[in-house]
Design an enzyme around this catalytic site. Structure first.
Site, PDB file in Angstrom:
ATOM      1  N   HIS A   1      11.521  -6.402  -9.735  1.00  0.00           N
ATOM      2  CA  HIS A   1      10.178  -7.272 -10.478  1.00  0.00           C
ATOM      3  C   HIS A   1      10.446  -8.126 -11.587  1.00  0.00           C
ATOM      4  O   HIS A   1       9.399  -8.430 -12.435  1.00  0.00           O
ATOM      5  CB  HIS A   1       9.286  -6.000 -10.805  1.00  0.00           C
ATOM      6  CG  HIS A   1       8.879  -5.301  -9.634  1.00  0.00           C
ATOM      7  ND1 HIS A   1       8.163  -3.842  -9.750  1.00  0.00           N
ATOM      8  CD2 HIS A   1       8.774  -5.403  -8.361  1.00  0.00           C
ATOM      9  CE1 HIS A   1       8.046  -3.527  -8.461  1.00  0.00           C
ATOM     10  NE2 HIS A   1       8.154  -4.405  -7.692  1.00  0.00           N
TER      11      HIS A   1
ATOM     12  N   GLY B   1      12.326   8.288 -11.409  1.00  0.00           N
ATOM     13  CA  GLY B   1      11.292   8.062 -12.451  1.00  0.00           C
ATOM     14  C   GLY B   1      10.252   6.894 -11.647  1.00  0.00           C
ATOM     15  O   GLY B   1       9.882   6.024 -12.436  1.00  0.00           O
TER      16      GLY B   1
HETATM   17  P1  NAD Z   1       4.811   4.390 -12.225  1.00  0.00           P
HETATM   18  O1  NAD Z   1       4.175   4.228 -13.359  1.00  0.00           O
HETATM   19  O2  NAD Z   1       3.957   4.198 -11.044  1.00  0.00           O
HETATM   20  O3  NAD Z   1       5.179   5.830 -12.088  1.00  0.00           O
HETATM   21  C1  NAD Z   1       6.112   6.438 -13.012  1.00  0.00           C
HETATM   22  C2  NAD Z   1       6.850   7.678 -12.357  1.00  0.00           C
HETATM   23  O4  NAD Z   1       7.558   7.964 -13.553  1.00  0.00           O
HETATM   24  C3  NAD Z   1       5.773   8.891 -12.314  1.00  0.00           C
HETATM   25  O5  NAD Z   1       6.032   9.587 -10.918  1.00  0.00           O
HETATM   26  C4  NAD Z   1       6.232   9.857 -13.311  1.00  0.00           C
HETATM   27  O6  NAD Z   1       6.004  11.144 -12.801  1.00  0.00           O
HETATM   28  C5  NAD Z   1       7.629   9.540 -13.540  1.00  0.00           C
HETATM   29  N1  NAD Z   1       8.150   9.880 -14.837  1.00  0.00           N
HETATM   30  C6  NAD Z   1       7.524   9.959 -16.135  1.00  0.00           C
HETATM   31  N2  NAD Z   1       8.315  10.307 -17.195  1.00  0.00           N
HETATM   32  C7  NAD Z   1       9.735  10.527 -16.322  1.00  0.00           C
HETATM   33  C8  NAD Z   1      10.971  10.813 -16.983  1.00  0.00           C
HETATM   34  N3  NAD Z   1      10.944  11.200 -18.272  1.00  0.00           N
HETATM   35  N4  NAD Z   1      11.868  10.985 -16.163  1.00  0.00           N
HETATM   36  C9  NAD Z   1      11.512  10.648 -14.709  1.00  0.00           C
HETATM   37  N5  NAD Z   1      10.546  10.386 -14.387  1.00  0.00           N
HETATM   38  C10 NAD Z   1       9.377  10.165 -15.113  1.00  0.00           C
HETATM   39  O7  NAD Z   1       6.280   3.473 -12.030  1.00  0.00           O
HETATM   40  P2  NAD Z   1       6.800   2.761 -11.086  1.00  0.00           P
HETATM   41  O8  NAD Z   1       6.994   3.720  -9.669  1.00  0.00           O
HETATM   42  O9  NAD Z   1       8.020   2.192 -11.517  1.00  0.00           O
HETATM   43  O10 NAD Z   1       5.707   1.565 -10.617  1.00  0.00           O
HETATM   44  C11 NAD Z   1       5.288   0.938 -11.736  1.00  0.00           C
HETATM   45  C12 NAD Z   1       5.065  -0.429 -11.723  1.00  0.00           C
HETATM   46  O11 NAD Z   1       5.368  -0.827 -13.182  1.00  0.00           O
HETATM   47  C13 NAD Z   1       6.641  -1.140 -11.518  1.00  0.00           C
HETATM   48  O12 NAD Z   1       6.446  -2.116 -10.566  1.00  0.00           O
HETATM   49  C14 NAD Z   1       7.242  -1.412 -12.735  1.00  0.00           C
HETATM   50  O13 NAD Z   1       7.611  -2.938 -12.720  1.00  0.00           O
HETATM   51  C15 NAD Z   1       6.228  -1.500 -13.673  1.00  0.00           C
HETATM   52  N6  NAD Z   1       6.348  -0.995 -15.208  1.00  0.00           N
HETATM   53  C16 NAD Z   1       7.478  -1.157 -15.723  1.00  0.00           C
HETATM   54  C17 NAD Z   1       7.696  -0.732 -16.944  1.00  0.00           C
HETATM   55  C18 NAD Z   1       9.201  -0.758 -17.622  1.00  0.00           C
HETATM   56  O14 NAD Z   1       9.651  -2.053 -17.367  1.00  0.00           O
HETATM   57  N7  NAD Z   1       9.478   0.085 -18.406  1.00  0.00           N
HETATM   58  C19 NAD Z   1       6.842   0.257 -17.539  1.00  0.00           C
HETATM   59  C20 NAD Z   1       5.610   0.621 -16.845  1.00  0.00           C
HETATM   60  C21 NAD Z   1       5.342  -0.255 -15.547  1.00  0.00           C
END
Ligand code: NAD
Length: 259
Positions: free
Chosen positions: A131, A200
């Site tokens: 992404h 995650g």
């Molecule tokens: P999502 O937000 O849909 O899901 C997050 C998942 O992480 C959940 O299933 C949750 O239970 C789990 N989670 C929470 N805390 C955790 C931990 N400490 N350890 C392991 N798992 C944990 O995220 P997604 O599936 O990556 O999809 C969301 C989209 O949003 C992606 O396309 C991404 O590009 C984007 N996004 C990116 C960021 C980033 O770059 N850090 C942050 C938010 C969203």
């Protein structure tokens, strides 16, 4: 020191056993991996969308119809709460453990949905940022990427120094096709894997969510690291119901004992 409950400890041992036997383990990581670095997830408990609802899905349409206006708006709008959290973040124990697994020869490749650059900062090198990466821009014509900080924003939209094409930020917007290079590499890695780790991610964003399923269909065992149930849980062979920052270092520790 974090105490790990018995069922989680057993799952960690099972995950380490699978990693020990595998020759080409591939991981898909998501926002949950960076949650312990202070970056909110979208979904799951405490996720931005869980709390405030989903945003409109017109980012790509807006950019494609008027890139200049999009850049002007982005500059005028300034940093959101989400981007401030990313700016302040540091790789956590989970990112570091994944880089160590790569270094130990236990993890062949990581496909990340995260745009926060934390895998690179932790030391992962065999990485596909499906992404995009928020510190890069990408040419809409030739696909070349450059660091955002090196691009002049005096004239908008900024243009590619290779071919003169229009630059956009590298983050894949809603509705925007995944860049060919990232998509090809992800399918190649999922197709070559003999073990798949989902870390995650809620596994509802496609095509990323397809990679673990594709590996599973080819007979690769699937490990899930996530404190909550996801769309993938029913297909997982080993489920580590713990935060990535706890589970992954514990797996590394078990594997390191035999080096
Ligand atoms: P999502 O937000 O849909 O899901 C997050 C998942 O992480 C959940 O299933 C949750 O239970 C789990 N989670 C929470 N805390 C955790 C931990 N400490 N350890 C392991 N798992 C944990 O995220 P997604 O599936 O990556 O999809 C969301 C989209 O949003 C992606 O396309 C991404 O590009 C984007 N996004 C990116 C960021 C980033 O770059 N850090 C942050 C938010 C969203």
């Amino acid at each position: 020191m974090t105490t790990i409950d018995t069922s989680v400890q057993h799952a960690i041992e099972d995950a380490a056993k699978l990693l020990r036997r595998s020759n080409h383990a591939v991981a898909l990581s998501g926002a949950g991996l960076s949650a312990e670095s202070g970056i909110p997830t979208y979904r799951g408990t405490g996720g931005i969308w869980t709390r405030f609802g989903e945003p409109t899905i017109d980012g790509w349409e807006l950019f494609a119809s008027d890139p200049k206006a999009w850049w002007e708006e982005a500059i005028a709008h300034g940093a959101s709460e989400f981007s401030v959290a990313i700016e302040r973040s540091e790789p956590n124990a989970g990112h570091i453990a994944m880089a160590q697994l790569e270094e130990m020869g236990r993890l062949a490749h990581t496909i990340t949905q995260n745009i926060d650059n934390l895998h690179r900062r932790a030391g992962s090198r065999r990485l596909t940022e499906i992404h995009g990466n928020r510190y890069l821009v990408r040419c809409m014509n030739c696909g070349a990427r450059e660091r955002l900080e090196t691009v002049s924003l005096d004239r908008l939209p900024p243009l590619c120094c290779e071919c003169g094409g229009i630059l956009k930020n590298d983050i894949v917007m809603f509705g925007e096709p995944i860049p060919d290079d990232a998509l090809r590499e992800s399918y190649k890695q999922a197709g070559a894997s003999d073990l798949f780790l989902s870390v995650g991610t809620s596994a509802v964003v496609y095509p990323a969510a397809d990679f673990p399923l594709m590996a599973k269909r080819r007979g690769s065992p699937l490990i899930e690291v996530n404190p909550e149930e996801t769309a993938l849980s029913e297909f997982a062979d080993v489920i580590v119901r713990a935060p990535a920052g706890v589970a992954l270092p514990a797996i590394v520790e078990l594997l390191a004992q035999e080096l």
